[in-house]
Design a protein around this motif. Structure first.
Motif, PDB file in Angstrom:
ATOM      1  N   PHE A   1      87.265  74.875  62.573  1.00 59.37           N
ATOM      2  CA  PHE A   1      86.200  75.861  62.733  1.00 59.37           C
ATOM      3  C   PHE A   1      84.938  75.110  63.112  1.00 59.37           C
ATOM      4  CE2 PHE A   1      82.562  78.274  61.123  1.00 59.37           C
ATOM      5  CZ  PHE A   1      82.769  79.488  61.760  1.00 59.37           C
ATOM      6  N   ALA A   2      84.293  75.549  64.194  1.00 58.39           N
ATOM      7  CA  ALA A   2      83.079  74.901  64.693  1.00 58.39           C
ATOM      8  C   ALA A   2      83.310  73.400  64.901  1.00 58.39           C
ATOM      9  CB  ALA A   2      81.896  75.144  63.747  1.00 58.39           C
ATOM     10  N   GLY A   3      84.509  73.058  65.348  1.00 59.47           N
ATOM     11  CA  GLY A   3      84.834  71.664  65.608  1.00 59.47           C
ATOM     12  C   GLY A   3      85.107  70.830  64.372  1.00 59.47           C
TER      13      GLY A   3
ATOM     14  N   ILE B   1      76.769  78.625  65.223  1.00 59.39           N
ATOM     15  CA  ILE B   1      76.367  77.502  64.380  1.00 59.39           C
ATOM     16  C   ILE B   1      76.186  76.250  65.224  1.00 59.39           C
ATOM     17  CG2 ILE B   1      77.026  76.049  62.429  1.00 59.39           C
ATOM     18  CD1 ILE B   1      78.665  78.458  61.392  1.00 59.39           C
ATOM     19  N   GLU B   2      77.108  76.021  66.157  1.00 61.26           N
ATOM     20  CA  GLU B   2      77.006  74.849  67.031  1.00 61.26           C
ATOM     21  C   GLU B   2      75.713  74.879  67.841  1.00 61.26           C
ATOM     22  OE1 GLU B   2      80.565  74.825  69.342  1.00 61.26           O
ATOM     23  OE2 GLU B   2      81.860  74.657  67.595  1.00 61.26           O
ATOM     24  N   ARG B   3      75.203  76.081  68.130  1.00 68.58           N
ATOM     25  CA  ARG B   3      73.935  76.219  68.868  1.00 68.58           C
ATOM     26  C   ARG B   3      72.751  76.353  67.922  1.00 68.58           C
ATOM     27  NH1 ARG B   3      76.683  80.461  72.195  1.00 68.58           N
ATOM     28  NH2 ARG B   3      75.180  81.930  71.340  1.00 68.58           N
TER      29      ARG B   3
ATOM     30  N   ALA C   1      79.678  74.654  57.603  1.00 70.17           N
ATOM     31  CA  ALA C   1      79.270  74.272  58.961  1.00 70.17           C
ATOM     32  C   ALA C   1      77.762  74.438  59.127  1.00 70.17           C
ATOM     33  CB  ALA C   1      80.017  75.107  59.990  1.00 70.17           C
ATOM     34  N   CYS C   2      77.185  75.474  58.505  1.00 73.28           N
ATOM     35  CA  CYS C   2      75.728  75.649  58.539  1.00 73.28           C
ATOM     36  C   CYS C   2      75.025  74.504  57.819  1.00 73.28           C
ATOM     37  CB  CYS C   2      75.344  76.981  57.893  1.00 73.28           C
ATOM     38  SG  CYS C   2      75.672  78.454  58.877  1.00 73.28           S
ATOM     39  N   ALA C   3      75.576  74.087  56.691  1.00 74.22           N
ATOM     40  CA  ALA C   3      74.968  72.997  55.932  1.00 74.22           C
ATOM     41  C   ALA C   3      74.950  71.695  56.737  1.00 74.22           C
ATOM     42  CB  ALA C   3      75.719  72.788  54.619  1.00 74.22           C
ATOM     43  N   LEU C   4      76.005  71.471  57.485  1.00 73.63           N
ATOM     44  CA  LEU C   4      76.060  70.261  58.307  1.00 73.63           C
ATOM     45  C   LEU C   4      75.119  70.362  59.509  1.00 73.63           C
ATOM     46  CD1 LEU C   4      79.914  69.685  58.149  1.00 73.63           C
ATOM     47  CD2 LEU C   4      78.141  68.370  56.977  1.00 73.63           C
TER      48      LEU C   4
END
Length: 301
Positions: free
Chosen positions: A98-100, A120-122, A148-151
């Motif tokens: 998910f999201a890479g 998230i990636e953007r 993923a948001c935290a990262l």
């Protein structure tokens, strides 16, 4: 429903042989692709690599590697379970992308597949005017969206919320996997009930949103997933209605709400004609994700 019989183990030697064979069997069996992949080759590749304890490499020499008999039997067993039991690949391998990013998953949570990963990636541009200090992942499941948001926002505090203690156990394993203890934590909550007094700059949610008609006609692969994460009333909007009724109380003045409703987007627009939904677009596919600003939500109340 076609079932897989014993494969010609002695005739298939290399990684490529088994990926090709597995893809052919998945095609012939008519399995459904909707849990992170859209084709038989990718699913077969995941199963083969999992069986031989390797990750995908672009080095073409991997495809010509010879499998031991033990490895061949392991691949055959995985492909058989995918076909005969209609279990999604992510549950067979215990992992989904998910999201890479790889996340641990099992039957306690939905398989990650939301297009929100692309947002998230953007870093949610251009919808966020500043980097968020507090983020809520509502209906977190495996925790993939919030983690993923935290990262993506390492200075943000992230709350992962879900009604299911089983789901939160999986989310906590992923928090540990990424060593995010201290930045990310879980809260067991039915909607916003367990989050009283907490406000966020960004609330992201992939809640249950499947309507009764779609739920009744889903392919058998979806029956492996927890039903609590899928169905949401006759029109798929039971939980989304709760979010829209309460989110404004949990957003900062510049806060943003992003929610996925999938095929229920038309029903949502009909039910809330006064709300100025912004429907987000995705380069890699996906639909039914809206954005609302805190001011728009408060103005509608």
């Amino acid at each position: 429903m076609n079932e897989l019989t014993s494969p010609p183990i002695d005739d298939l030697v290399s990684v490529q042989d088994w990926v090709r064979w597995g893809a052919s069997q998945l095609h012939a069996a008519g399995v459904f692709f909707g849990h992170g992949t859209d084709n038989a080759w990718d699913e077969s590749l995941q199963l083969v690599l999992h069986a031989i304890h390797m990750r995908w490499s672009e080095d073409p020499r991997l495809l010509s590697c010879r499998l031991s008999r033990f490895e061949r039997e392991a691949v055959a067993a995985l492909v058989a379970r995918r076909i005969n039991e209609r279990i999604p690949v992510a549950y067979l391998t215990g992992e989904a992308m998910f999201a890479g990013l790889p996340f641990s998953v099992d039957e306690r949570v939905l398989v990650p597949r939301s297009p929100i990963g692309e947002l998230i990636e953007r870093e949610f541009q251009p919808w966020l005017t500043q980097s968020p200090a507090r983020i809520l992942d509502l209906c977190t499941g495996s925790g993939c969206i919030g983690i993923a948001c935290a990262l993506a926002f390492p200075n943000a505090q992230v709350v992962l919320s879900d009604i299911s203690s089983d789901a939160l156990a999986v989310a906590e394993s992923n928090i540990d996997r990424y060593q995010l203890d201290g930045q990310v934590y879980t809260v067991q909550s039915d909607g916003f009930a367990g989050l009283k007094g907490q406000v966020f700059d960004l609330i992201v949610s992939n809640p249950p949103y499947v309507d009764a008609q779609d739920l009744a006609s889903m392919p058998p692969e979806y029956l492996c997933e927890p039903s609590i994460g899928l169905g949401s009333g006759h029109d798929g909007l039971d939980f989304t209605r709760q979010i829209l009724a309460q989110a404004a109380n949990h957003l900062t003045d510049q806060g943003v709400l992003i929610v996925e409703v999938g095929n229920s987007w038309e029903a949502l627009e009909q039910a809330f004609p006064h709300l100025p939904f912004t429907w987000l677009e995705f380069e890699r596919g996906g639909h039914g994700v809206f954005m609302l600003a805190a001011g728009d939500l408060r103005a509608s109340q």
